[in-house]
Design an enzyme around this catalytic site. Structure first.
Site, mmCIF file in Angstrom:
data_model
loop_
_atom_site.group_PDB
_atom_site.id
_atom_site.type_symbol
_atom_site.label_atom_id
_atom_site.label_comp_id
_atom_site.label_asym_id
_atom_site.label_seq_id
_atom_site.Cartn_x
_atom_site.Cartn_y
_atom_site.Cartn_z
ATOM 1 N N ASN A 138 0.873 -1.174 0.000
ATOM 2 C CA ASN A 138 0.000 0.000 0.000
ATOM 3 C C ASN A 138 0.912 1.226 0.000
ATOM 4 O O ASN A 138 1.513 1.546 1.014
ATOM 5 C CB ASN A 138 -0.882 -0.045 1.263
ATOM 6 N N TRP A 139 1.005 1.860 -1.151
ATOM 7 C CA TRP A 139 1.953 2.979 -1.294
ATOM 8 C C TRP A 139 1.398 4.261 -0.686
ATOM 9 O O TRP A 139 2.080 5.282 -0.658
ATOM 10 C CB TRP A 139 2.312 3.191 -2.768
ATOM 11 N N LYS A 140 0.160 4.222 -0.247
ATOM 12 C CA LYS A 140 -0.488 5.376 0.409
ATOM 13 C C LYS A 140 -0.269 6.641 -0.427
ATOM 14 O O LYS A 140 -0.290 6.568 -1.657
ATOM 15 C CB LYS A 140 0.025 5.517 1.850
ATOM 16 N N GLY A 182 2.760 2.099 10.837
ATOM 17 C CA GLY A 182 3.751 3.165 10.700
ATOM 18 C C GLY A 182 4.480 3.490 11.993
ATOM 19 O O GLY A 182 5.139 4.523 12.092
ATOM 20 N N GLY A 230 2.939 -1.116 4.312
ATOM 21 C CA GLY A 230 3.041 0.304 3.983
ATOM 22 C C GLY A 230 4.491 0.668 3.703
ATOM 23 O O GLY A 230 5.016 0.446 2.612
ATOM 24 N N GLY A 231 5.176 1.193 4.717
ATOM 25 C CA GLY A 231 6.537 1.724 4.563
ATOM 26 C C GLY A 231 7.486 0.816 3.809
ATOM 27 O O GLY A 231 8.181 1.260 2.883
ATOM 28 N N GLU A 286 -5.246 -5.027 10.606
ATOM 29 C CA GLU A 286 -4.202 -4.024 10.823
ATOM 30 C C GLU A 286 -4.489 -3.297 12.134
ATOM 31 O O GLU A 286 -5.315 -2.362 12.157
ATOM 32 C CB GLU A 286 -4.198 -2.995 9.684
ATOM 33 N N HIS A 325 -9.535 1.119 5.012
ATOM 34 C CA HIS A 325 -8.257 1.303 5.720
ATOM 35 C C HIS A 325 -8.485 2.248 6.901
ATOM 36 O O HIS A 325 -9.263 3.198 6.813
ATOM 37 C CB HIS A 325 -7.201 1.875 4.764
HETATM 38 P P1 13P Z 1 3.181 0.178 7.713
HETATM 39 O O1 13P Z 1 3.678 -1.090 7.098
HETATM 40 O O2 13P Z 1 3.928 1.397 7.264
HETATM 41 O O3 13P Z 1 3.049 0.063 9.193
HETATM 42 O O4 13P Z 1 1.680 0.422 7.156
HETATM 43 C C1 13P Z 1 0.751 -0.612 7.258
HETATM 44 C C2 13P Z 1 -0.455 -0.229 6.499
HETATM 45 O O5 13P Z 1 -1.201 0.644 6.886
HETATM 46 C C3 13P Z 1 -0.710 -0.957 5.248
HETATM 47 O O6 13P Z 1 -2.000 -0.706 4.780
#
Ligand code: 13P
Length: 261
Positions: A8-10, A175, A234-235, A169, A99
């Site tokens: 998930n590149w947000k 994050g 995410g990250g 999650e 999300h």
């Molecule tokens: P992180 O891996 O950065 O904690 O993010 C998780 C996330 O929200 C994936 O949707």
């Protein structure tokens, strides 16, 4: 079913970064295509960059592309929205819905998420439905109650085992560098599995992803827990090397499970 390794590149890249990242993943998969035997790979770029990412990761790359959300409505007069049918038109197979960042920042309710889910099924998209408790809810002993209610409110009417994926999650793990402990992940994924089996004939087959600070160094231990069918990242998905290291961990576990059968 193979594990789903989803990035998930947000809202965390520009167009040039998206191209670099997609090229890095494409090249790494081409050089190690056995990974795809044990892992389905998915990247979810910001809407604006889905088109350019698709030009790099076409169907021949073996990497799926998805959206991070979709509109409640079909195409029409909805300024600023992106519909499920537009995602399909852009070559997407998946969409992330519910999300916690959308639940918090855009006040998305379970009811609204269920309506978006129905739209996504209607267009043939695979839905990744995110659930998870806040730290305060966990501290109050309400984690299962919260996640259970989110699943009870979900729309499974047009779903099938390969059309819906649940992503657990915990909000406090996103994050932050904190991951849920293996015991907590095991307990929550077992609880979610139980709920899905109660509700659906195919509940045993639905993939349940874990998300929240998944990194190359914790991927193998998290992905080998029972009822963990993949990861939503995410990250660590913003770097081709770390994303592929997580995919390799999934491939290794699948290989071991296959050998043990
Ligand atoms: P992180 O891996 O950065 O904690 O993010 C998780 C996330 O929200 C994936 O949707």
């Amino acid at each position: 079913m193979s594990k789903l390794i989803a990035g998930n590149w947000k809202m965390s890249c520009f167009g040039a970064d998206a191209i670099d990242l997609a090229e890095g993943i494409r090249d790494a998969v081409a050089a190690n295509d056995e990974i795809l035997d044990g892992a389905d790979l998915l990247v979810c770029p910001p809407y604006l960059y889905i088109g350019i990412v698709q030009t790099v990761l076409g169907p021949e790359s073996g990497v799926f592309v998805g959206g991070q959300d979709c509109a409640l409505s079909e195409n029409g007069a909805h300024t600023g929205d992106i519909s499920a049918e537009m995602l399909v038109d852009a070559g997407c197979n998946y969409v992330i819905l519910g999300h916690s960042e959308r639940r918090q920042n855009h006040k998305e309710s379970d009811a609204l998420i269920a309506k978006k889910t129905a739209r996504a099924y209607a267009e043939g998209l695979n839905v990744i439905l995110c659930v998870g408790e806040t730290e305060a809810q966990r501290d109050a002993g309400k984690a299962e109650e919260v996640v259970g209610a989110q699943i009870d409110a979900a729309d499974f009417d047009g779903a099938d085992y390969d059309k819906i994926t649940i992503a657990y999650e915990p909000v406090w793990a996103i994050g932050t560098g904190k991951t849920a402990s293996p015991d907590d992940v095991k307990a929550m994924h077992g609880f979610i599995r139980g709920k899905l089996q109660e509700k659906l004939a195919y509940g045993a087959e639905i993939r349940i992803l874990y998300g929240g600070s998944v990194k190359p160094d914790n991927a193998e231990s998290l992905l080998s827990l029972p009822n963990v069918g993949g990861a939503l990242i995410g990250g660590a998905s913003l770097n081709a090397e770390s994303f592929m290291a997580i995919a390799k961990a999934a491939h290794k576990i699948e290989e071991q499970e296959y050998a043990a059968e």
